[in-house]
Design a protein around this motif. Sequence first.
Motif, PDB file in Angstrom:
ATOM      1  N   ARG A  22      15.448  -1.382  15.865  1.00 17.02           N
ATOM      2  CA  ARG A  22      14.564  -2.551  15.760  1.00 17.02           C
ATOM      3  C   ARG A  22      13.130  -2.113  15.441  1.00 17.02           C
ATOM      4  O   ARG A  22      12.424  -2.783  14.696  1.00 17.02           O
ATOM      5  N   GLU A  23      12.705  -0.989  16.020  1.00 20.43           N
ATOM      6  CA  GLU A  23      11.369  -0.464  15.714  1.00 20.43           C
ATOM      7  C   GLU A  23      11.242  -0.136  14.233  1.00 20.43           C
ATOM      8  O   GLU A  23      10.206  -0.398  13.608  1.00 20.43           O
ATOM      9  N   MET A  24      12.292   0.442  13.652  1.00 20.81           N
ATOM     10  CA  MET A  24      12.263   0.776  12.229  1.00 20.81           C
ATOM     11  C   MET A  24      12.230  -0.481  11.354  1.00 20.81           C
ATOM     12  O   MET A  24      11.651  -0.477  10.257  1.00 20.81           O
ATOM     13  N   ASN A  25      12.846  -1.542  11.792  1.00 17.01           N
ATOM     14  CA  ASN A  25      12.913  -2.767  10.997  1.00 17.01           C
ATOM     15  C   ASN A  25      11.633  -3.596  11.057  1.00 17.01           C
ATOM     16  O   ASN A  25      11.411  -4.438  10.182  1.00 17.01           O
ATOM     17  N   ARG A  26      10.801  -3.390  12.052  1.00 17.69           N
ATOM     18  CA  ARG A  26       9.516  -4.109  12.140  1.00 17.69           C
ATOM     19  C   ARG A  26       8.504  -3.379  11.263  1.00 17.69           C
ATOM     20  O   ARG A  26       7.892  -2.397  11.698  1.00 17.69           O
ATOM     21  N   ARG A  27       8.328  -3.848  10.036  1.00 20.85           N
ATOM     22  CA  ARG A  27       7.544  -3.062   9.088  1.00 20.85           C
ATOM     23  C   ARG A  27       6.903  -3.948   8.025  1.00 20.85           C
ATOM     24  O   ARG A  27       7.276  -5.115   7.858  1.00 20.85           O
ATOM     25  N   VAL A  28       5.966  -3.357   7.287  1.00 26.01           N
ATOM     26  CA  VAL A  28       5.402  -3.960   6.081  1.00 26.01           C
ATOM     27  C   VAL A  28       5.502  -2.924   4.962  1.00 26.01           C
ATOM     28  O   VAL A  28       5.005  -1.801   5.102  1.00 26.01           O
ATOM     29  N   GLU A  29       6.157  -3.307   3.882  1.00 27.93           N
ATOM     30  CA  GLU A  29       6.218  -2.457   2.692  1.00 27.93           C
ATOM     31  C   GLU A  29       5.046  -2.783   1.776  1.00 27.93           C
ATOM     32  O   GLU A  29       4.581  -3.927   1.717  1.00 27.93           O
ATOM     33  N   ILE A  30       4.601  -1.765   1.024  1.00 37.16           N
ATOM     34  CA  ILE A  30       3.509  -1.954   0.065  1.00 37.16           C
ATOM     35  C   ILE A  30       4.031  -1.617  -1.326  1.00 37.16           C
ATOM     36  O   ILE A  30       4.547  -0.522  -1.567  1.00 37.16           O
ATOM     37  N   TRP A  31       3.884  -2.585  -2.230  1.00 37.91           N
ATOM     38  CA  TRP A  31       4.301  -2.423  -3.620  1.00 37.91           C
ATOM     39  C   TRP A  31       3.085  -2.605  -4.518  1.00 37.91           C
ATOM     40  O   TRP A  31       2.206  -3.416  -4.225  1.00 37.91           O
ATOM     41  N   VAL A  32       3.044  -1.851  -5.606  1.00 35.36           N
ATOM     42  CA  VAL A  32       1.909  -1.956  -6.519  1.00 35.36           C
ATOM     43  C   VAL A  32       2.402  -2.012  -7.964  1.00 35.36           C
ATOM     44  O   VAL A  32       3.469  -1.485  -8.294  1.00 35.36           O
ATOM     45  N   ARG A  33       1.597  -2.664  -8.797  1.00 35.34           N
ATOM     46  CA  ARG A  33       1.807  -2.601 -10.236  1.00 35.34           C
ATOM     47  C   ARG A  33       0.597  -1.900 -10.837  1.00 35.34           C
ATOM     48  O   ARG A  33      -0.549  -2.329 -10.616  1.00 35.34           O
ATOM     49  N   LEU A  34       0.851  -0.828 -11.538  1.00 32.57           N
ATOM     50  CA  LEU A  34      -0.223  -0.037 -12.125  1.00 32.57           C
ATOM     51  C   LEU A  34      -0.583  -0.564 -13.502  1.00 32.57           C
ATOM     52  O   LEU A  34       0.282  -1.055 -14.244  1.00 32.57           O
ATOM     53  N   LYS A  35      -1.842  -0.452 -13.857  1.00 33.04           N
ATOM     54  CA  LYS A  35      -2.298  -0.842 -15.187  1.00 33.04           C
ATOM     55  C   LYS A  35      -1.656   0.059 -16.233  1.00 33.04           C
ATOM     56  O   LYS A  35      -1.506   1.261 -16.035  1.00 33.04           O
ATOM     57  N   GLN A  36      -1.287  -0.547 -17.344  1.00 34.43           N
ATOM     58  CA  GLN A  36      -0.710   0.231 -18.437  1.00 34.43           C
ATOM     59  C   GLN A  36      -1.799   1.048 -19.128  1.00 34.43           C
ATOM     60  O   GLN A  36      -2.899   0.564 -19.355  1.00 34.43           O
ATOM     61  N   ALA A  37      -1.486   2.296 -19.414  1.00 34.46           N
ATOM     62  CA  ALA A  37      -2.471   3.166 -20.071  1.00 34.46           C
ATOM     63  C   ALA A  37      -2.765   2.675 -21.486  1.00 34.46           C
ATOM     64  O   ALA A  37      -1.888   2.155 -22.162  1.00 34.46           O
TER      65      ALA A  37
END
Length: 718
Positions: free
Chosen positions: A703-718
Motif C-alpha cells: 500500500r505504501e508503494m501504491n500511494r504515489r505521484v508519477e511525473i510525466w513530461v513532454r520535451l520541446k522538439q529540437a
Amino acid sequence: MLANESILKSIIYDDIQYCKVILLLNQGEAQSQSLVHARTIGAITTPVDQHKLLQVIANQVKKSGFTGLINDIELVDYIQVLAMNKATKAFAVETEAGRGVLVIHQGKPIFAVYEKLRGEAAFQAILSLPKGKLVDKTIKKLPPPNINKALTQLLLECSTWRDEHQHADHATVEEHEIFLEELIPEAVPHSTSRARMPAQPWRSALGFGVAALVTLVLLIGAGWKLLAPPRHAGEAANATPAVMKADAARMVPLAASTAPAAPTEKSPAGPTSSDIQLNQIQTVTSLEQPLDIILRLHGSNTIGSKLAPNLATSYLKNILQASNIRIIQKEAPVEKIVVGDTATGTVGIEIHAHGSSTSFKDLLQGACDVGMSSRKIKDKEVAEMRALGDMAGPASEHILGLDGIAVIVNKGNPLRTLTIEQTSAIFSGKITDWAQVSDGRMQGPISIYARDDNSGTYDTFKGIILHDASLAAGAQRYESSPELADNVANDRQAIGFIGLPYIRQAKALTISDQGTMPIFPNFFTVATEDYPLARRLYLYTPQQGAKPQVSDFVDFALGATGQQVVNETGFIDLAVRTFVAGIDPQELEVQDKGVFQRYIATTQDKKRLSLNFRFRPNSTELDNRALRDLDRIVDFLRSQPVEHILLIGFADNQGDYHYNTTLALDRSKTVRDELRSRGIPVSEMLSASEEIPVASNQTSHGREMNRRVEIWVRLKQA
C-alpha cells in the motif's frame, strides 16, 4: 626447488595453454632460465611493488592486446572494468555460429554487431555467448554508434535477454567485414581442457581487464607456490576494495569490480572511484603515524561492502583534500578503515558492515556516528532510540540510494517469473520441488540460499515476502552477498535473493504481485520503486549530539559527487532521468475503464521521470525521500527543454473508491504546490485513483508503494 620445476612447467606451460606468466623472485635470487618461456612476460622481486606489477601487465597488453576463450573470461566483469577506467576498446568475438564486434568508447558501449543483430540486441547476444574466441584490440577508428542504452540498464537486462533469444541466425556481417578482419587474428581452437574461471573480485586491480588471463607464479625461498585468488568475495574482505593476498604482499584496488558506467550520457562532474590509486595496503598494527578516526559507519553489509568504502574515499579526497588514501583491513573481513593523509594529520573513516540491525544498536550505544541500513528503521527501534531524537524524521533518516532485491536462480533454470506468493512459498518451505512452479520444465528439490539474520537484505525480504512465516529449514545462510550469488550460479537447483549489484553470474527473475504485471529489476523499475522488491538504502544519524563531520559526510553522499559514486558502485542513484514507459493492459485488473483509458491517453506523447513522490498513510504529507527529491527535480526541470508537466496521483485501495480518487488528486496538488513554490509551473494533473497498482494492496508495504505521484513530461522538439 629444481626438483619441482618440471611439475611447475607442466602445470603452467602445458595445462594452462593461454596464460601469461610473471615470475616472482626473492631479493637477490637469480632467475631460473629453465622457467623462462614464450609466455613469460616479466619478473619482479619481493616485496611486491604493486605499481611495477601493473606496469609489467600494462606493457604486455598495450603491446599485443590479448586473445582468449569466452568460456575462460567473464565478459560482464571485463566490460565493467573498462567502464570504470573509461577505456576505449574494441573486441571481436568468433564462434561456430558466427562473428561479431563490440566497441567501448570512454567506458560506454557505443556499437555492437553480431551476425544480423545490431545495437543493444547484438550487445546482449555477445554477452550471452557460452563459448568461442575473443580478441581484444585497441580500436583505430570509431564506428557510427548504434547503442543508446546505458551500461547499467544493458547489464540488468542481460539475464532476461538470454532466456528470450536464440542465436539461430547465421547471416554474414557484410558491412563490417573489413573491421572484423582487421581485429581477428588466427583462429584459436574452441576446445580446451581448462575449466571455466569464475568471476574474481581482484580483477579490477589490474586496471586493463587482463587479470582473467594472467597467472602469477610465485617462486619464494626454497620452494615455489602457485597461488590462486579467493574463490568468493566473502573470503577477500567481502568488499570493494577487494583483497588479494600473496603471503607478505597485499593489493587492494579501490574501484568496485561490479560498478557499471553511469546510465546517462551526462553524469554529474566529479571524481569516480577509479580516480583513486592506493599506494599500499596495511595491516591494523602496521600504521606508524597516529590515526584520528573522524567518522564511524556501522551497519548494512549491502552498503558497507563496497559503497561505503567508495564514498569514504571520495569524501577524503574531495572534501578533506586527503592524499595517500589506503585501506586498513581489520581482522574481521567486514571491518576496515579508509585512511588518508591531510594537512592536519592522518585521518580515518571506520566501516563495520555486520548487518543493518547492528547500526541501530551501535548508534544507541554511541559506538558509531552514522548508521547504514538497507531497511527502514522499525517503530520499536525508533522508540528505543528516542533519546537521540526522532530517528524516523527527515533530520535523521536520509535516503542514500536505491537497490532492488533480485530473486536469482542458476542460468540453466528455464523459469522466468515468479509471483510474490510463489516466492514466499518456496522460501518458507511450502514448495520444495521445481516441478511445482515450472510447469514441468524443471524438476528436483529446490536448494535455498539466504542472507543471515543481521542482513538488511534479509530483513527487507522477510518483510515483503515471508511476513510472519519462517525461512525454510535447511536454507544455507550467508553473511557475504557475493558468495551467495556465486554459489547460486554454481548450483542448478538453487534459488536465492540478493541486492542488484550482486547478481553476478546468476539469473534474475521477473516478479509479479497480486493484480500487477511481472516486473524485471532494472534501473528504471527500481528508481521509480515500481519493482515489487525495490528498496531504499538509508543513512541514519542522531538528531542530537552528532559531530560536525556527520552532516558534512551526509550532505556529500546525497550531493552530485556522492550520488555519482552510488551509481558507479552499482546501485541506483537518485538523479532524475526520463524514460519511455509502457503498460500492458492485459496484465492488469482494471476497476474503472474510464480512469484507466484517460491515463493511457494522457501519457501517450510523454516521457516519465525516474522517480515517484510517495506519501505517508491516508494523507497528502510527503515522505522523507520526496522532500529531497523536490530539489533534484527542480534542478532537472530547469535544465531541460520541458514544455508540458503532468502529475498523476494514485492511492491504495483502503476505503471508498470515490474518496481515494479525490485523495489521489489531492496528492498531485501537494506536489504541484511544492513545485510552484520553487518556480516550476505544472501544466496538468490527473487522478488515477486505485488503478495500476505497482504492489499488492494486501500488505502495508504494498500500500505504501501504491500511494504515489508519477511525473510525466513532454520535451520541446529540437
